[in-house]
Design a protein around this motif. Structure first.
Motif, mmCIF file in Angstrom:
data_model
loop_
_atom_site.group_PDB
_atom_site.id
_atom_site.type_symbol
_atom_site.label_atom_id
_atom_site.label_comp_id
_atom_site.label_asym_id
_atom_site.label_seq_id
_atom_site.Cartn_x
_atom_site.Cartn_y
_atom_site.Cartn_z
ATOM 1 N N PHE A 84 0.823 -1.203 0.000
ATOM 2 C CA PHE A 84 0.000 0.000 0.000
ATOM 3 C C PHE A 84 0.859 1.256 0.000
ATOM 4 O O PHE A 84 0.450 2.302 -0.502
ATOM 5 C CB PHE A 84 -0.946 -0.010 1.206
ATOM 6 C CG PHE A 84 -1.907 -1.161 1.192
ATOM 7 C CD1 PHE A 84 -3.115 -1.064 0.528
ATOM 8 C CD2 PHE A 84 -1.587 -2.360 1.811
ATOM 9 C CE1 PHE A 84 -4.001 -2.131 0.497
ATOM 10 C CE2 PHE A 84 -2.461 -3.430 1.785
ATOM 11 C CZ PHE A 84 -3.672 -3.316 1.114
ATOM 12 N N GLY A 85 2.066 1.145 0.539
ATOM 13 C CA GLY A 85 2.969 2.283 0.548
ATOM 14 C C GLY A 85 3.565 2.607 -0.806
ATOM 15 O O GLY A 85 4.219 3.644 -0.966
ATOM 16 N N GLN A 86 3.324 1.752 -1.796
ATOM 17 C CA GLN A 86 3.837 2.012 -3.144
ATOM 18 C C GLN A 86 2.944 2.976 -3.919
ATOM 19 O O GLN A 86 3.374 3.554 -4.925
ATOM 20 C CB GLN A 86 3.931 0.700 -3.948
ATOM 21 C CG GLN A 86 4.718 -0.407 -3.281
ATOM 22 C CD GLN A 86 6.109 0.010 -2.888
ATOM 23 O OE1 GLN A 86 6.917 0.392 -3.731
ATOM 24 N NE2 GLN A 86 6.388 -0.023 -1.591
ATOM 25 N N PHE A 87 1.712 3.143 -3.468
ATOM 26 C CA PHE A 87 0.739 3.946 -4.207
ATOM 27 C C PHE A 87 0.637 5.363 -3.625
ATOM 28 O O PHE A 87 0.836 5.574 -2.433
ATOM 29 C CB PHE A 87 -0.634 3.277 -4.159
ATOM 30 C CG PHE A 87 -0.675 1.937 -4.847
ATOM 31 C CD1 PHE A 87 -0.953 1.850 -6.198
ATOM 32 C CD2 PHE A 87 -0.412 0.776 -4.139
ATOM 33 C CE1 PHE A 87 -0.989 0.614 -6.836
ATOM 34 C CE2 PHE A 87 -0.435 -0.465 -4.759
ATOM 35 C CZ PHE A 87 -0.724 -0.539 -6.116
ATOM 36 N N SER A 88 0.306 6.310 -4.485
ATOM 37 C CA SER A 88 0.119 7.692 -4.043
ATOM 38 C C SER A 88 -1.096 7.780 -3.120
ATOM 39 O O SER A 88 -1.966 6.895 -3.128
ATOM 40 C CB SER A 88 -0.058 8.612 -5.254
ATOM 41 O OG SER A 88 -1.173 8.203 -6.035
ATOM 42 N N LEU A 308 12.120 -6.082 -4.223
ATOM 43 C CA LEU A 308 11.041 -6.111 -5.211
ATOM 44 C C LEU A 308 10.049 -4.962 -5.068
ATOM 45 O O LEU A 308 9.046 -4.933 -5.781
ATOM 46 C CB LEU A 308 10.295 -7.451 -5.127
ATOM 47 C CG LEU A 308 11.140 -8.685 -5.467
ATOM 48 C CD1 LEU A 308 10.342 -9.957 -5.243
ATOM 49 C CD2 LEU A 308 11.626 -8.627 -6.914
ATOM 50 N N VAL A 309 10.320 -4.040 -4.147
ATOM 51 C CA VAL A 309 9.434 -2.884 -4.058
ATOM 52 C C VAL A 309 9.700 -1.952 -5.224
ATOM 53 O O VAL A 309 10.781 -1.976 -5.823
ATOM 54 C CB VAL A 309 9.593 -2.131 -2.719
ATOM 55 C CG1 VAL A 309 9.268 -3.036 -1.549
ATOM 56 C CG2 VAL A 309 10.983 -1.545 -2.586
ATOM 57 N N VAL A 310 8.733 -1.120 -5.536
ATOM 58 C CA VAL A 310 8.801 -0.302 -6.742
ATOM 59 C C VAL A 310 9.265 1.114 -6.444
ATOM 60 O O VAL A 310 10.107 1.670 -7.155
ATOM 61 C CB VAL A 310 7.418 -0.267 -7.433
ATOM 62 C CG1 VAL A 310 7.444 0.636 -8.655
ATOM 63 C CG2 VAL A 310 6.987 -1.678 -7.815
ATOM 64 N N ASN A 311 8.732 1.691 -5.393
ATOM 65 C CA ASN A 311 8.973 3.107 -5.135
ATOM 66 C C ASN A 311 9.967 3.338 -3.988
ATOM 67 O O ASN A 311 10.310 2.424 -3.246
ATOM 68 C CB ASN A 311 7.652 3.819 -4.852
ATOM 69 C CG ASN A 311 6.826 3.984 -6.114
ATOM 70 O OD1 ASN A 311 7.361 4.313 -7.165
ATOM 71 N ND2 ASN A 311 5.530 3.723 -6.029
ATOM 72 N N ILE A 317 7.588 4.666 3.570
ATOM 73 C CA ILE A 317 7.456 4.820 5.020
ATOM 74 C C ILE A 317 6.542 5.995 5.353
ATOM 75 O O ILE A 317 5.677 5.907 6.244
ATOM 76 C CB ILE A 317 8.846 5.012 5.659
ATOM 77 C CG1 ILE A 317 9.665 3.735 5.505
ATOM 78 C CG2 ILE A 317 8.717 5.395 7.134
ATOM 79 C CD1 ILE A 317 11.131 3.898 5.836
ATOM 80 N N GLU A 318 6.698 7.091 4.636
ATOM 81 C CA GLU A 318 5.854 8.268 4.879
ATOM 82 C C GLU A 318 4.383 7.933 4.661
ATOM 83 O O GLU A 318 3.512 8.301 5.470
ATOM 84 C CB GLU A 318 6.276 9.412 3.955
ATOM 85 C CG GLU A 318 5.441 10.683 4.161
ATOM 86 C CD GLU A 318 5.718 11.730 3.099
ATOM 87 O OE1 GLU A 318 5.838 12.906 3.460
ATOM 88 O OE2 GLU A 318 5.810 11.369 1.903
ATOM 89 N N ARG A 319 4.082 7.227 3.570
ATOM 90 C CA ARG A 319 2.688 6.884 3.270
ATOM 91 C C ARG A 319 2.109 5.948 4.314
ATOM 92 O O ARG A 319 0.937 6.092 4.725
ATOM 93 C CB ARG A 319 2.617 6.249 1.881
ATOM 94 C CG ARG A 319 2.897 7.243 0.756
ATOM 95 C CD ARG A 319 3.198 6.530 -0.541
ATOM 96 N NE ARG A 319 3.534 7.474 -1.601
ATOM 97 C CZ ARG A 319 4.124 7.143 -2.746
ATOM 98 N NH1 ARG A 319 4.435 5.872 -2.969
ATOM 99 N NH2 ARG A 319 4.395 8.049 -3.654
ATOM 100 N N LEU A 320 2.915 4.998 4.777
ATOM 101 C CA LEU A 320 2.415 4.075 5.789
ATOM 102 C C LEU A 320 2.216 4.778 7.128
ATOM 103 O O LEU A 320 1.290 4.452 7.875
ATOM 104 C CB LEU A 320 3.378 2.897 5.936
ATOM 105 C CG LEU A 320 3.421 1.935 4.744
ATOM 106 C CD1 LEU A 320 4.431 0.827 4.963
ATOM 107 C CD2 LEU A 320 2.037 1.332 4.475
ATOM 108 N N ARG A 321 3.050 5.736 7.435
ATOM 109 C CA ARG A 321 2.857 6.496 8.666
ATOM 110 C C ARG A 321 1.586 7.323 8.612
ATOM 111 O O ARG A 321 0.891 7.483 9.626
ATOM 112 C CB ARG A 321 4.077 7.383 8.922
ATOM 113 C CG ARG A 321 5.280 6.604 9.456
ATOM 114 C CD ARG A 321 6.507 7.463 9.636
ATOM 115 N NE ARG A 321 7.603 6.685 10.223
ATOM 116 C CZ ARG A 321 8.870 7.079 10.252
ATOM 117 N NH1 ARG A 321 9.201 8.265 9.724
ATOM 118 N NH2 ARG A 321 9.805 6.316 10.794
#
Length: 448
Positions: A84-88, A308-311, A317-321
């Motif tokens: 989920f942290g890979q998406f805007s 294998l992560v993309v971004n 980390i910021e998005r997950l926080r």
């Protein structure tokens, strides 16, 4: 003992034998032969350092055929939170779930749902076995294998419990079994941020078989979701019935300090495999003696920095926080199939069935007398090698070459300095020296 299963492979058509991977490998598992990188399956821990370092993209990660999901009537996908942290931020979890349903999955489960139960199980284990401090997390398969091959004396410190992805799979399978659905009709697939978790599914350590039927690389599923979002951008989001609430602590499970922050005492969270090796060496040498719990992750910033992560891992980390902050204001909705109902069952099923075996790459021979003789020979060889670790022999260091020679896997004259000495003493011709170099670096290196 059979070799480890490995998801990391070398594409011979792309590899140029540049030594980037060989130089960075933390277990010195890579050699250059015939101008190509080769991986020692007994030493590789699937940390992915070689994959990230290769400028030619010659190292890749195998994955299962996506279409195998359709071999099952009930198709469950297990997601790590880092996906989920890979998406805007404008892409919602509901949209991601909906796209996965569009692909053919009948249920979506976030692995982190099992983290709370696993944390309780770890706490219980530590309370019952306090004499085994420091406790070492079994979260990262690459670290478990690293301890097996480089620090076998520390194996008993590994908490012998399965990972959260295993508990999530056990929960899903049990849930369908309780509904009267045949296990043959249920397929469980894990989205992996790294190669090590693929290896953990294909060849689990401390268990004979995984509850997961297949693995899907995170970058692959990310691209499929993005394509679906583009194709369906003008359509309303389909109704998703799965519970998507996660506590902030569960969302943080895959990040650095996701485990260490849950326990009392002196708990350290170490990420990036070379940092981990440094700490393990200190533990092994009794330089650190007052540690209660070690959370060790092979990737920089844990799974956010997976191979294998993309971004960018910092954006992840910021998005997950932000998701953690949002979850504080959400209300958990009761769910009939809530994983908490299976807590006692998962406690029983979450233990490793077998003791984790040592697989030391440092051991020269099982016979102590033979091992001592080989060690003497190794020391003699080291006394004549230049000890500058140039890598021109196709091994990452002089000591590695010496070990290979003792084990019968290499010859001392592979060293270019030794070749020069032998040529000066008329014990080798320049043509023979060139031939040896060609065996290591391939004919193309010499213009043929």
């Amino acid at each position: 003992m059979e070799p480890f299963y490995h998801a990391l492979k070398v594409a011979s058509t792309a590899c140029i034998g540049c030594t980037h991977c060989m130089s960075l490998c933390p277990t010195q598992a890579i050699r250059i032969k015939g101008g190509l990188a080769t991986i020692n399956k007994n030493a590789c821990v699937d940390c992915g350092k070689c994959l990230k370092s290769c400028p030619q993209h010659a190292i890749y990660v195998e994955q299962d055929d996506f279409n195998q999901i359709f071999n099952f009537k009930h198709r469950i996908i297990l997601l790590p939170t880092v996906l989920f942290g890979q998406f805007s931020e404008e892409i919602t979890e509901q949209q991601i779930f909906a796209e996965l349903h569009q692909m053919g999955f009948t249920e979506v489960i976030e692995v982190a749902q099992a983290s709370g139960i696993l944390a309780k199980a770890i706490q219980r284990y530590m309370e019952k076995n306090s004499y085994e401090r420091p406790f070492i997390s079994s979260f990262c398969p690459a670290i478990v294998r690293l301890i097996q091959v480089r620090f076998p004396s520390l194996i008993d410190h590994i908490v012998p419990l399965k990972q959260a992805m295993d508990l999530a799979a056990i929960f899903a399978r049990k849930k369908y079994l309780d509904k009267g659905i045949s296990p043959d009709e249920v397929g469980i697939f894990y989205v992996t941020p790294c190669a090590a978790k693929i290896a953990a599914v294909k060849s689990p350590v401390g268990d004979d078989q995984s509850n997961i039927d297949g693995v899907i690389n995170l970058n692959f599923i990310y691209n499929k979701i993005q394509l679906g979002l583009t194709q369906h951008r003008d359509q309303p989001v389909g109704r998703v019935t799965e519970r998507t609430y996660l506590s902030p602590e569960s969302i943080a499970w895959d990040l650095s300090e996701g485990e260490a922050s849950k326990f009392e005492g002196r708990c350290l969270a170490i990420d990036e495999i070379h940092n981990v090796i440094d700490i393990l060496e200190k533990i092994e040498n009794d330089e650190l003696t007052d540690i209660d719990f070690l959370e060790l992750r092979a990737c920089d910033h844990s799974c956010a920095g997976g191979a294998l992560v993309v971004n960018n891992r910092f954006l992840t980390i910021e998005r997950l926080r932000k998701r953690m902050q949002a979850s504080k204001h959400e209300q958990q909705q009761p769910d009939f199939d809530d994983i908490q109902e299976y807590e006692s069952y998962l406690f029983k099923q979450g233990k490793l069935r077998e003791k984790i075996p040592p697989r030391s790459i440092e051991q020269l021979d099982e016979n102590m007398l033979v091992a001592m003789e080989k060690m003497e020979k190794l020391n003699r060889i080291m006394s004549v090698l230049p000890q500058i670790d140039c890598g021109a022999c196709g091994a990452p260091a002089c000591h590695t070459l010496a070990r290979d020679v003792v084990q019968g896997k290499a010859k001392l004259n592979q060293c270019v300095f030794m070749q020069k000495i032998l040529c000066n003493e008329a014990l080798m011709t320049p043509e023979e020296s060139l031939e040896l170099s060609e065996k290591t670096w391939g004919l193309k290196r010499f213009g043929e």
